[in-house]
Write a protein that holds these residues in place. Structure first.
Motif, PDB file in Angstrom:
ATOM      1  N   PHE A   1     -35.130  -8.495   3.953  1.00 33.58           N
ATOM      2  CA  PHE A   1     -34.875  -8.365   5.388  1.00 33.58           C
ATOM      3  C   PHE A   1     -34.550  -9.690   6.051  1.00 33.58           C
ATOM      4  CE2 PHE A   1     -35.909  -4.043   4.989  1.00 33.58           C
ATOM      5  CZ  PHE A   1     -35.363  -3.425   6.103  1.00 33.58           C
TER       6      PHE A   1
ATOM      7  N   MET B   1     -30.220   0.241  12.406  1.00 28.53           N
ATOM      8  CA  MET B   1     -31.051   0.593  11.259  1.00 28.53           C
ATOM      9  C   MET B   1     -30.584   1.884  10.582  1.00 28.53           C
ATOM     10  SD  MET B   1     -33.324  -1.718  11.053  1.00 28.53           S
ATOM     11  CE  MET B   1     -34.253  -0.880   9.759  1.00 28.53           C
TER      12      MET B   1
ATOM     13  N   PRO C   1     -30.074  -3.338   6.265  1.00 29.38           N
ATOM     14  CA  PRO C   1     -29.893  -4.260   7.389  1.00 29.38           C
ATOM     15  C   PRO C   1     -30.761  -5.496   7.166  1.00 29.38           C
ATOM     16  CG  PRO C   1     -31.308  -2.418   8.015  1.00 29.38           C
ATOM     17  CD  PRO C   1     -30.793  -2.119   6.648  1.00 29.38           C
ATOM     18  N   ALA C   2     -30.289  -6.640   7.595  1.00 31.62           N
ATOM     19  CA  ALA C   2     -31.051  -7.881   7.424  1.00 31.62           C
ATOM     20  C   ALA C   2     -30.727  -8.808   8.573  1.00 31.62           C
ATOM     21  CB  ALA C   2     -30.695  -8.551   6.102  1.00 31.62           C
ATOM     22  N   ARG C   3     -31.569  -9.789   8.782  1.00 35.07           N
ATOM     23  CA  ARG C   3     -31.313 -10.814   9.773  1.00 35.07           C
ATOM     24  C   ARG C   3     -29.946 -11.413   9.461  1.00 35.07           C
ATOM     25  NH1 ARG C   3     -36.350 -14.835  10.392  1.00 35.07           N
ATOM     26  NH2 ARG C   3     -37.503 -13.141  11.390  1.00 35.07           N
TER      27      ARG C   3
END
Lengths: 338, 338
Positions: free
Chosen positions: B224, B284, B137-139
């Protein structure tokens, strides 16, 4: 130094290094001096005196300005420290070398600080390459990680030496008697890992009971779980780990903040939990430890975040003083003198 | 297969692999079949029929049991796949090889799945080593990371090939036209990094505009932050990154939960924010993507977490079907055929 200076040598602070220049450094030094640590503020004299003037009563504190007209900018090359004798970081490490300061502390250019410390202070006998040692928050306390960036390409022997350096460091700074050492790998089994890790594993296994308490291989997850007190790895992997850990914490807390604003209900709840979450954010804050130490050089050198605030500067100075009072360098030399 | 089976080949699921054996696999297959994906449940026939019997109406779904009396246990060696022709994972990859299944999916022994896929399916011409590709997961969405563990020791040429494989993968699976590629390093500057990274950087720079969109070096924090769509690295660093990221998220959310129970006030607030934080935990959750893909082999092979639940199994099956419908392998072969 003033008459009120505590026993022993002062800490040399690169007072103009870092993203924000003198202000956080001078404020941090004032806070440390109030806590009993004497500090040499190294940098452009006039600017530092002006900055000190903002703190009434600072003239009674154990603070002294040492002039250094030059500074290595954050965007310059680490190799620029060569020949720049009047650069603040070089003046700091020279003060340590000449026995006039207990330690050098800088929030400035990391590579330049490392290069200056290595060139001026040299290595402890028996240590092939110094490493940067830092701390990450973990379940049950913290994990000590090295190398986090001094050496991108390493030999297995470096890792074994770093395990020994970190063991002495934790004994002196944290009073840990038999800190456990984990070797970062991609599986807990002895036979898993890169060629480098397999070789380092054999060396560390041989040192178990002789200066280190070797737990075996650990994985990425073990760093936050706090499986071992110390995790050793090459400076490439360690640097990736450090920056990932910081980046992930920042992004996750951002998402928690966003989630707490996502509805009227969660906004109301957010007001109630704000205090509790603030404590948690402080726990994750890198300023808690103030700075990383360059272990393996013949003298104390601490390297902080360029974005350090006054609290981080103060904590770095206190930590440097503790390492000095605990005779860290002589004890590291003794450990490698056997 | 039943008459209601959708067009095309079914997905072969190693239905007895993973920490929990058949139950989550069979439930996941039922969920995927209800969503229109036909599945071959590979494993011990009697046990699988018994498990299927728990789902009324499952006989009308596009599900079929393929007998495989043997299974590679989670504690066996990856090399044990050799010669164990009746092991469930080997039956799965053979079904793919023989054109009777579209893809092999396993939540069982990762190393064994990798070895079986490589031995049975072989490599795509032009690919020296297959890699495990996963998502974090990332911004702004997610970051695609490879290799996360297939190759602990690598050459620069592997990294360049993986960048090309991942680019085609994101085009096919996510419809991304020009996904950006970052090379994981310890500084954004071109000259920073290990000897391996410097060499890979030059190769990737040369490929820019010819099959990949090379952004340059990225650091641990960028994973991230979502700075690039794809991050390429060696399988040692990638595996450490993946396990650290999962471990850190788990520990941080644990601390958030603890903080929300730390006082009566925060407990009350915790009740109000619970729903918002649950959504975040789901984001997440590794089960979102279901499984990682082994890219570079001549066929589709997906490798999931041993602890996968039915939802993760379902998502892995849907993802495998999407890769098949999108003709991922022929498109990868075409990209390397130029």
């Amino acid at each position: 130094m003033t008459a009120e200076a505590p026993a022993g040598l002062p800490i040399a602070l690169d007072a103009v290094g870092g993203d924000h220049g003198a202000p956080p450094n001078v404020e941090g030094a004032v806070l440390a001096a109030r806590a009993g640590v004497s500090v040499l503020l190294v940098g452009e004299r006039v600017a530092l005196h002006a900055e000190l003037g903002r703190y009434p009563g600072s003239s009674a504190l154990p603070l002294e300005v040492v002039d250094a007209p030059d500074v290595i900018g954050m965007d310059e090359h680490a190799s620029d420290v060569r020949g720049r004798t009047e650069a603040s970081i070089n003046v700091c490490t020279r003060l340590v070398k000449e026995g006039r300061a207990a330690a050098a502390v800088s929030m400035g250019h990391s590579g330049a600080t490392m290069a200056s410390a290595l060139l001026t202070l040299g290595r402890i006998k028996g240590v092939e390459r110094p490493a940067i040692l830092t701390h990450l928050p973990a379940r049950g306390g913290m994990t000590t990680l090295l190398d986090v960036g001094a050496n991108a390409d390493v030999k297995a022997s470096y890792l074994a030496q770093w395990a020994r350096l970190a063991t002495v460091y934790l004994k002196v700074l944290e009073g840990r008697e038999e800190p456990t050492v984990g070797l970062l790998s991609i599986g807990e089994e002895d036979h898993k890992g890169s060629a480098l890790v397999l070789e380092a594993h054999a060396l560390l296994r041989g040192l178990h009971g002789h200066g280190i308490n070797f737990h075996g291989n650990v994985e990425g997850r073990d760093i936050f779980l706090g499986t071992t007190d110390i995790v050793v790895t090459d400076g490439f992997t360690g640097n990736v780990v450090l920056k990932l850990a910081e980046g992930e914490a920042k992004v996750l807390f951002g998402w928690v903040r966003d989630a707490l604003k996502s509805s009227l209900k969660s906004k109301m709840g957010g007001l109630l939990v704000r205090g509790a979450l603030r404590g948690l954010a402080e726990r994750m804050d890198p300023s808690t430890y103030g700075a990383s130490i360059l272990v393996g050089v013949r003298g104390l050198a601490f390297i902080g975040h360029g974005s350090a605030d006054a609290q981080a500067v103060k904590n770095a100075l206190l930590r440097a003083d503790r390492a000095y009072q605990g005779r860290l360098v002589p004890r590291l030399e003794a450990a490698f003198g056997d």
